[in-house]
Design an enzyme around this catalytic site. Structure first.
Site, PDB file in Angstrom:
ATOM      1  N   GLU A 169       0.825  -1.209   0.000  1.00  0.00           N
ATOM      2  CA  GLU A 169       0.000   0.000   0.000  1.00  0.00           C
ATOM      3  C   GLU A 169       0.857   1.256   0.000  1.00  0.00           C
ATOM      4  OE1 GLU A 169      -1.713   1.568   3.842  1.00  0.00           O
ATOM      5  OE2 GLU A 169      -1.574  -0.570   4.337  1.00  0.00           O
ATOM      6  N   ARG A 199      -2.580  10.992   6.982  1.00  0.00           N
ATOM      7  CA  ARG A 199      -2.394  10.354   5.678  1.00  0.00           C
ATOM      8  C   ARG A 199      -3.643  10.402   4.805  1.00  0.00           C
ATOM      9  NH1 ARG A 199      -0.813   4.557   6.656  1.00  0.00           N
ATOM     10  NH2 ARG A 199      -0.449   4.510   4.414  1.00  0.00           N
ATOM     11  N   ARG A 216      -5.458   5.776  -1.193  1.00  0.00           N
ATOM     12  CA  ARG A 216      -4.320   4.866  -1.301  1.00  0.00           C
ATOM     13  C   ARG A 216      -4.254   4.260  -2.698  1.00  0.00           C
ATOM     14  NH1 ARG A 216      -4.238   6.690   3.085  1.00  0.00           N
ATOM     15  NH2 ARG A 216      -3.914   5.718   5.101  1.00  0.00           N
ATOM     16  N   HIS A 242     -10.464   4.718   1.941  1.00  0.00           N
ATOM     17  CA  HIS A 242      -9.740   3.891   2.910  1.00  0.00           C
ATOM     18  C   HIS A 242     -10.209   2.439   2.898  1.00  0.00           C
ATOM     19  CE1 HIS A 242      -7.786   2.801   6.788  1.00  0.00           C
ATOM     20  NE2 HIS A 242      -6.875   3.628   6.289  1.00  0.00           N
TER      21      HIS A 242
END
Length: 133
Positions: free
Chosen positions: A89, A100, A104, A124
Site C-alpha cells: 500500500e 495520511r 491509497r 480507505h
C-alpha cells in the site's frame, strides 16, 4: 409443557441462524470473481496526487510516509486473493488532510517497482478501482 416450548424455541432459533449463515456465505463473491467485477479507471483520470504516487512506486521511492510500501493484508477481501506480501500500500496525498487521509494505491507483484496490477481507493479500503495504464 415448558420443556417442549423451550425445545421448539431453540430449534427455531437454530434454523434461523443457519439460514442467515448460508445467506451470508452466498452473498460474498469468490476472490476470483472480484477482479471481474471491479470497476476500472485510467491512471490519467485519477487525481494528480495518485499519478505522482504511481510514479514514485515505479521509481522505488522515496516515499513521504513510513507506511508506504508496507504489506497490504487485504483483510476486507475486496481484491483478488493472493499470497501474503503480494500487495503493498502507498499513500496518495489528500490536500488539506492533517494525516495520511483516506486515499491509497494498492499494488501487487514483484518487484514492487514493476507491479502486475494497481488499485485505487479514495475511501480507505471500502472500495477499489483497478488502475489501467
Amino acid at each position: 409443557m415448558w420443556s417442549t416450548w423451550c425445545k421448539s424455541v431453540i430449534a427455531s432459533v437454530l434454523v434461523v441462524a443457519a439460514s442467515v449463515q448460508v445467506q451470508a456465505k452466498e452473498s460474498v463473491a469468490a476472490p476470483d470473481q472480484l477482479s471481474a467485477t471491479t470497476e476500472t479507471v485510467a491512471l490519467s483520470k485519477l487525481p494528480r496526487e495518485a499519478q505522482s504516487t504511481h510514479r514514485l512506486i515505479l521509481d522505488g521511492g522515496p516515499f513521504p510516509y513510513d507506511k508506504d510500501g508496507s504489506v497490504f493484508g487485504n483483510r476486507e477481501r475486496l481484491l483478488p486473493a493472493k499470497a501474503r506480501g503480494y500487495y503493498r500500500e502507498y499513500t496518495v496525498r489528500t490536500p488539506g488532510a492533517r494525516n495520511r487521509g483516506a486515499r491509497r494505491l494498492v499494488c501487487g507483484g514483484k518487484p514492487p517497482t514493476n507491479p502486475d496490477v494497481c488499485y485505487y481507493t479514495s475511501d480507505h479500503y471500502s472500495s477499489f478501482k483497478r488502475v489501467e495504464h
